[in-house]
Design an enzyme around this catalytic site. Structure first.
Site, PDB file in Angstrom:
ATOM      1  N   LYS A 112       0.622  -1.291   0.128  1.00 51.08           N
ATOM      2  CA  LYS A 112       0.076  -0.055   0.085  1.00 51.08           C
ATOM      3  C   LYS A 112       0.780   1.242   0.102  1.00 51.08           C
ATOM      4  O   LYS A 112       0.407   2.263  -0.360  1.00 51.08           O
ATOM      5  CB  LYS A 112      -0.850   0.172   1.149  1.00 51.08           C
ATOM      6  CG  LYS A 112      -1.751  -1.325   1.576  1.00 51.08           C
ATOM      7  CD  LYS A 112      -2.747  -1.341   0.528  1.00 51.08           C
ATOM      8  CE  LYS A 112      -3.625  -2.706   0.802  1.00 51.08           C
ATOM      9  NZ  LYS A 112      -4.648  -2.700   0.258  1.00 51.08           N
TER      10      LYS A 112
HETATM   11  C1  LIG Z   1      -0.757  -7.882   2.317  1.00 50.92           C
HETATM   12  C2  LIG Z   1      -2.057  -7.745   1.450  1.00 50.92           C
HETATM   13  N1  LIG Z   1      -2.223  -8.645   0.431  1.00 50.92           N
HETATM   14  C3  LIG Z   1      -3.105  -8.405  -0.398  1.00 50.92           C
HETATM   15  C4  LIG Z   1      -4.133  -7.589  -0.173  1.00 50.92           C
HETATM   16  C5  LIG Z   1      -5.183  -7.762  -1.397  1.00 50.92           C
HETATM   17  O1  LIG Z   1      -5.154  -6.608  -2.312  1.00 50.92           O
HETATM   18  P1  LIG Z   1      -6.248  -5.973  -3.084  1.00 50.92           P
HETATM   19  O2  LIG Z   1      -7.223  -5.515  -1.977  1.00 50.92           O
HETATM   20  O3  LIG Z   1      -5.687  -4.969  -3.725  1.00 50.92           O
HETATM   21  O4  LIG Z   1      -6.822  -7.021  -3.608  1.00 50.92           O
HETATM   22  C6  LIG Z   1      -4.330  -6.670   0.832  1.00 50.92           C
HETATM   23  C7  LIG Z   1      -5.146  -5.741   1.000  1.00 50.92           C
HETATM   24  O5  LIG Z   1      -5.609  -5.161   0.232  1.00 50.92           O
HETATM   25  C8  LIG Z   1      -3.261  -6.979   1.779  1.00 50.92           C
HETATM   26  O6  LIG Z   1      -2.941  -5.826   2.640  1.00 50.92           O
HETATM   27  N1  LIG Z   2      -6.481  -5.368   2.498  1.00 49.73           N
HETATM   28  C1  LIG Z   2      -6.728  -3.853   2.620  1.00 49.73           C
HETATM   29  C2  LIG Z   2      -8.443  -3.697   2.341  1.00 49.73           C
HETATM   30  C3  LIG Z   2      -8.643  -2.172   1.774  1.00 49.73           C
HETATM   31  O1  LIG Z   2      -8.101  -2.343   0.528  1.00 49.73           O
HETATM   32  P1  LIG Z   2      -7.808  -1.207  -0.121  1.00 49.73           P
HETATM   33  O2  LIG Z   2      -6.777  -1.717  -1.320  1.00 49.73           O
HETATM   34  O3  LIG Z   2      -9.306  -0.841  -1.011  1.00 49.73           O
HETATM   35  O4  LIG Z   2      -7.638  -0.006   0.326  1.00 49.73           O
HETATM   36  C4  LIG Z   2      -6.446  -3.358   3.919  1.00 49.73           C
HETATM   37  O5  LIG Z   2      -5.080  -3.877   4.103  1.00 49.73           O
HETATM   38  O6  LIG Z   2      -6.730  -2.419   4.353  1.00 49.73           O
END
Ligand SMILES: Cc1ncc(COP(=O)(O)O)c(C=O)c1O
Ligand SMILES: N[C@@H](CCOP(=O)(O)O)C(=O)O
Length: 468
Positions: A112
């Site tokens: 993120k």
């Molecule tokens: C460590 C981790 N892996 C995978 C994901 C999944 O990613 P996305 O929500 O973009 O599919 C998340 C949360 O979004 C995460 O925090």
């Molecule tokens: N896995 C995410 C959930 C929120 O996902 P987002 O990519 O839409 O912000 C988290 O860790 O908060």
């Protein structure tokens, strides 16, 4: 570049407008009106660029009209200057076919940061010189929250309210949010799950009494700028593995469908992607949708991969809209029906179009643990449980054996030290850059799983700030 809503009724916005709005006023998600294209020669010319320069090349067509080249360069240099690895998102080889794309070298140890460091800079840039105060509301299953908080803590003109599911995230994830004691940071632990939190956030954007009072914005992947910044690392990885002359497959641990959607955009822009592997845990709505067309909400089960404990994947709407003919009115109807019934069936034509670019795998806890052990025993890599879901799916992938398969390593293993230790006997240590996380004071407010209670908390605290 203009951005249109997936639900067709909101006015188009430029990049600045779409970023500051977060969610479109009709409840839809912004998408560029068309996909920028790179030729083979243009992609080949990107090889060897440092990460910030590559980011400028990839993002430039998306921000025209809102950011000059100089401004974009400045934002990218600021965003990517502070990563703990010079390459920002380095590749690590596991064996002759499999690679890890390490996305956890930012300040909060998850992928993120790559987008939120950029988004934090963009918010600050767009607000500079304007008498405008933004109220950011977000939902997190653990990682978005800390990355967003670190990106905006202490910034003038921004208040952030971050909802996380009480007791359902790891200690490291919680502390990375609750130990940031800036007065503009408000952590809310709700007595519900991530889907409840995400639904509340979306409801706030449609709550006119709230939006008439506060200038709301989003840091979740509903905000297009998040996804745009994530496209860059797909190019970075593929270029190192021979793109544009050789295709690459990516395995993506998936929850909200944001990260994998960024990979889809990269392929729409001309990057040769053999397939995107959507790897889910047992909360498998996306696997059911892709394998049988059944996109229906089920009870959320807590797992050792809490960040992926999601059953309503916001960005799936973007894919259905884009591959389904970009019909906003039809999409609005589809989403209204999904909100009411919790289910939608994807027709054969659309499923075939999705199948040309995506495959999916459901990976349970045992398979996840085996993948952690495999990575440690075979490649001396300690990986986090979310990454392990991706790796297990990558191992099942039956594409062309000559095509490299890159698994996105979405979090540092130390964020989930208990699960990693259970699987492979190694307890990963936190990198020194996160400092004395376990000695710091925490601050958060526990609220019931009740929209009115959360809404009241946001209004009171945001107004108190505005009147101070
Ligand atoms: C460590 C981790 N892996 C995978 C994901 C999944 O990613 P996305 O929500 O973009 O599919 C998340 C949360 O979004 C995460 O925090
Ligand atoms: N896995 C995410 C959930 C929120 O996902 P987002 O990519 O839409 O912000 C988290 O860790 O908060």
């Amino acid at each position: 570049m203009q951005y249109i809503s997936t639900r067709g009724a909101a006015a188009a916005q430029d990049f600045r407008g779409a970023t500051l709005a977060g969610l479109a006023s009709d409840g839809g998600l912004y998408l560029p009106e068309s996909w920028p294209q790179f030729s083979k020669a243009e992609i080949a010319a990107m090889a060897g660029l440092d990460y910030a320069s590559l980011a400028v090349r990839i993002m430039r067509p998306f921000v025209t009209g809102s950011l000059s080249d100089e401004e974009l360069t400045e934002l990218c240099q600021q965003a990517y200057g502070g990563f703990a690895h010079k390459a920002v998102t380095p590749l690590a080889q596991l064996d002759e076919r499999h690679w890890l794309l390490e996305l956890f070298h930012g300040p909060t140890l998850a992928f993120k940061d790559v987008a939120l460091q950029f988004l934090g800079q963009s918010f600050a840039h767009f607000l500079e010189g304007h008498d405008r105060a933004l109220t950011i509301v977000g939902a997190t299953s653990g990682d978005t929250g800390s990355a967003a908080i670190h990106a905006v803590a202490g910034r003038e003109g921004i208040e952030i309210f971050m909802l996380h599911p009480h007791g359902r995230i790891s200690d490291v994830q919680r502390r990375q949010m609750t130990t940031v004691l800036s007065p503009n940071v408000h952590n809310i632990a709700i007595e519900g799950n991530f889907d409840d939190a995400q639904a509340m956030v979306k409801r706030m954007f449609g709550d006119s009494a709230l939006t008439d009072t506060l200038d709301l914005s989003a840091v979740n992947s509903i905000n297009w700028a998040r996804l745009m910044a994530q496209i860059v690392y797909y190019f970075a990885a593929a270029l190192q593995l021979g793109a544009p002359h050789r295709p690459v497959a990516f395995s993506v641990p998936t929850g909200n469908f944001g990260d994998v959607f960024a990979g889809y955009v990269a392929s729409r822009m001309g990057l040769p992607v053999e397939r995107l592997i959507v790897a889910t845990n047992i909360n498998d709505i996306l696997h059911r949708a892709l394998s049988s067309g059944d996109y229906s909400r089920a009870e959320l089960s807590p797992t050792a991969t809490p960040s992926m404990d999601i059953q309503v994947s916001s960005n799936f709407e973007r894919l259905l809209f884009d591959l389904g003919g970009r019909d906003g009115a039809a999409m609005a109807e589809t989403m209204r029906s999904f909100d009411a019934s919790g289910a939608l069936q994807i027709d054969e034509t659309l499923r075939a179009a999705i199948g040309e670019r995506f495959v999916s795998e459901r990976v349970d806890g045992d398979a996840m643990s085996r993948a952690i052990r495999w990575a440690y025993e075979e490649a001396r890599q300690v990986i986090d449980p979310h990454t392990a879901i991706g790796l297990a799916a990558a191992h099942r992938y039956d594409g062309d054996p000559a095509v490299p398969v890159v698994t996105l390593a979405t979090a540092h293993p130390a964020k989930f030290d208990d699960a990693v230790e259970r699987a492979c006997g190694i307890r990963p240590a936190l990198p020194t850059r996160v400092g004395d996380l376990f000695d710091r004071q925490e601050q958060s407010t526990v609220l019931p799983n009740d929209y009115e209670a959360v809404r009241q908390f946001v209004i009171e605290n945001a107004m108190a700030k505005a009147n101070a």
